[in-house]
Motif scaffolding. Structure first.
Motif, PDB file in Angstrom:
ATOM      1  N   GLN A   1       0.683  -0.882  -0.018  1.00 56.67           N
ATOM      2  CA  GLN A   1      -0.104   0.307   0.063  1.00 56.67           C
ATOM      3  C   GLN A   1       0.863   1.137   0.281  1.00 56.67           C
ATOM      4  O   GLN A   1       0.384   1.694  -0.822  1.00 56.67           O
ATOM      5  N   ASP A   2       1.596   1.380   0.904  1.00 52.76           N
ATOM      6  CA  ASP A   2       2.465   2.529   0.947  1.00 52.76           C
ATOM      7  C   ASP A   2       3.763   2.684  -0.235  1.00 52.76           C
ATOM      8  O   ASP A   2       3.601   3.817  -0.862  1.00 52.76           O
ATOM      9  N   GLU A   3       3.801   1.281  -1.353  1.00 54.45           N
ATOM     10  CA  GLU A   3       4.201   1.678  -2.454  1.00 54.45           C
ATOM     11  C   GLU A   3       4.373   2.166  -2.866  1.00 54.45           C
ATOM     12  O   GLU A   3       3.975   2.693  -4.460  1.00 54.45           O
ATOM     13  N   ARG A   4       2.475   1.501  -3.365  1.00 57.33           N
ATOM     14  CA  ARG A   4       1.663   2.200  -4.420  1.00 57.33           C
ATOM     15  C   ARG A   4       1.456   3.859  -4.647  1.00 57.33           C
ATOM     16  O   ARG A   4       1.385   4.434  -5.361  1.00 57.33           O
ATOM     17  N   GLN A   5       1.957   4.302  -3.142  1.00 55.88           N
ATOM     18  CA  GLN A   5       1.969   5.656  -3.077  1.00 55.88           C
ATOM     19  C   GLN A   5       2.804   6.134  -4.113  1.00 55.88           C
ATOM     20  O   GLN A   5       3.256   7.427  -4.697  1.00 55.88           O
ATOM     21  N   SER A   6       4.028   5.955  -3.842  1.00 58.57           N
ATOM     22  CA  SER A   6       5.222   5.855  -4.266  1.00 58.57           C
ATOM     23  C   SER A   6       5.184   6.092  -6.360  1.00 58.57           C
ATOM     24  O   SER A   6       5.752   6.817  -6.191  1.00 58.57           O
ATOM     25  N   ALA A   7       4.796   5.653  -6.588  1.00 56.34           N
ATOM     26  CA  ALA A   7       4.614   4.303  -7.756  1.00 56.34           C
ATOM     27  C   ALA A   7       3.647   5.423  -8.665  1.00 56.34           C
ATOM     28  O   ALA A   7       3.656   6.058  -9.510  1.00 56.34           O
ATOM     29  N   LYS A   8       2.462   6.242  -7.759  1.00 57.92           N
ATOM     30  CA  LYS A   8       2.318   7.347  -8.556  1.00 57.92           C
ATOM     31  C   LYS A   8       3.081   8.446  -8.723  1.00 57.92           C
ATOM     32  O   LYS A   8       2.651   8.978  -9.584  1.00 57.92           O
ATOM     33  N   ARG A   9       4.709   8.441  -7.933  1.00 60.29           N
ATOM     34  CA  ARG A   9       5.338   9.591  -8.503  1.00 60.29           C
ATOM     35  C   ARG A   9       5.420   9.481 -10.329  1.00 60.29           C
ATOM     36  O   ARG A   9       5.696  10.517 -10.663  1.00 60.29           O
TER      37      ARG A   9
ATOM     38  N   LYS B   1       5.788  12.547   2.718  1.00 61.41           N
ATOM     39  CA  LYS B   1       4.567  11.925   3.431  1.00 61.41           C
ATOM     40  C   LYS B   1       3.836  11.179   2.897  1.00 61.41           C
ATOM     41  O   LYS B   1       3.635   9.847   2.959  1.00 61.41           O
ATOM     42  N   SER B   2       2.944  11.210   2.223  1.00 64.23           N
ATOM     43  CA  SER B   2       1.186  10.908   2.118  1.00 64.23           C
ATOM     44  C   SER B   2       2.399  10.451   0.601  1.00 64.23           C
ATOM     45  O   SER B   2       1.998   8.984   0.320  1.00 64.23           O
TER      46      SER B   2
END
Length: 288
Positions: free
Chosen positions: A193-201, A236-237
């Protein structure tokens, strides 16, 4: 929907469709299907009377240390999805059928394969070109559908078809994205879930590049710096990606290096989030 595992059966089916006057669309995949893959089938059905998809995790396009053994294999789920979108046939060979004992021939990929993925993944595009040409020989369809998400791969295949006079028309299909901008990929299932937030980059960096171009910035180095900044800035987000293989702006037709960016350009990113390597791209300007 008919499912073939033997080469002769699949080839005969395609030949029968051609003999009946049906345009036939080939949709090569490595399985672990998502809506992006299904959109390729849907586009093939719009352009042709018959469609045949392939599911084959091709070992020759994976290098040492890449995720061949871990690559998701979900044949029953894949077949169900293909049935739901009206696929007429599926070719599901095993490695022994595609690369029998004694196999030693490989396709030398075109010049457009030389940089980016070709530089970072030696042998990758030879494996891609070889298996795709084999599929074109096994399944003599009138059309073949490939997605723009693998942008360099699309250019490699188009150049191979042109250079080797392959009698098939390539249809390129747009990238399918999640609502948050993340490009659909079979490898997205690896992300926490956290990596998915990074992937949005990745999609955010591409959007920032396109926005800067729309605002009048034509300097390739500036546009590339903008993408790097979005990929690496702390937050953070949306935590930064873990590493960047490349974030570049190149010529849209041949991936040539640019100093000044015109409408014929594409922004391409390859980055790692955790242990998962992701790619994405956006065409810049009004070319597509």
């Amino acid at each position: 929907m008919q499912v073939f595992q033997q080469i002769d059966e699949a080839r005969n089916w395609v030949r029968q469709q051609r003999a009946a006057g049906h345009r036939t669309a080939l949709v090569p995949t490595m399985g672990a299907l998502h809506q992006g893959h299904l959109s390729l089938v849907e586009l093939g059905r719009q352009r042709c009377e018959k469609t045949i998809a392939t599911i084959f995790v091709n070992p020759t396009q994976f290098g040492p240390g890449e995720d061949f053994e871990q690559y998701p294999r979900l044949p029953e789920e894949d077949l169900q999805l293909l049935r739901q979108v009206g696929t007429d046939a599926v070719f599901l060979p095993d490695a022994a059928a595609m690369y029998p004992t004694g196999f030693s021939t490989a396709v030398s990929p075109p010049d457009v394969a030389g940089d980016l993925e070709g530089r970072l993944r030696p042998g990758h595009f030879s494996g891609v070109a070889t298996v795709v040409l084999k599929l074109f020989q096994i399944l003599p369809a009138t059309h073949a559908v490939f997605g723009r998400k693998d942008y360099q791969q699309l250019l490699v295949i188009a150049a191979m078809v042109r250079d080797l006079n392959v009698d098939i028309e390539i249809i390129d299909a747009p990238i399918v994205r999640e609502a948050d901008g993340l490009a659909l990929s079979s490898r997205n299932r690896y992300l926490s879930q956290d990596e998915r937030q990074s992937a949005k980059r990745l999609s955010a960096a591409l959007q920032a590049c396109c926005d800067a171009f729309a605002d009048g910035n034509r300097d390739a180095d500036d546009l590339q710096s903008i993408m790097h900044a979005v990929l690496t800035e702390s937050g953070k987000s949306h935590p930064p990606v873990d590493s960047i293989d490349y974030a570049v702006v190149r010529g849209a037709d041949d991936l040539r290096v640019l100093n000044t960016v015109t409408a014929d350009a594409v922004a391409l990113i390859a980055a790692k989030v955790g242990s998962t390597r992701l790619i994405d791209n956006r065409v810049i300007g009004n070319t597509h």
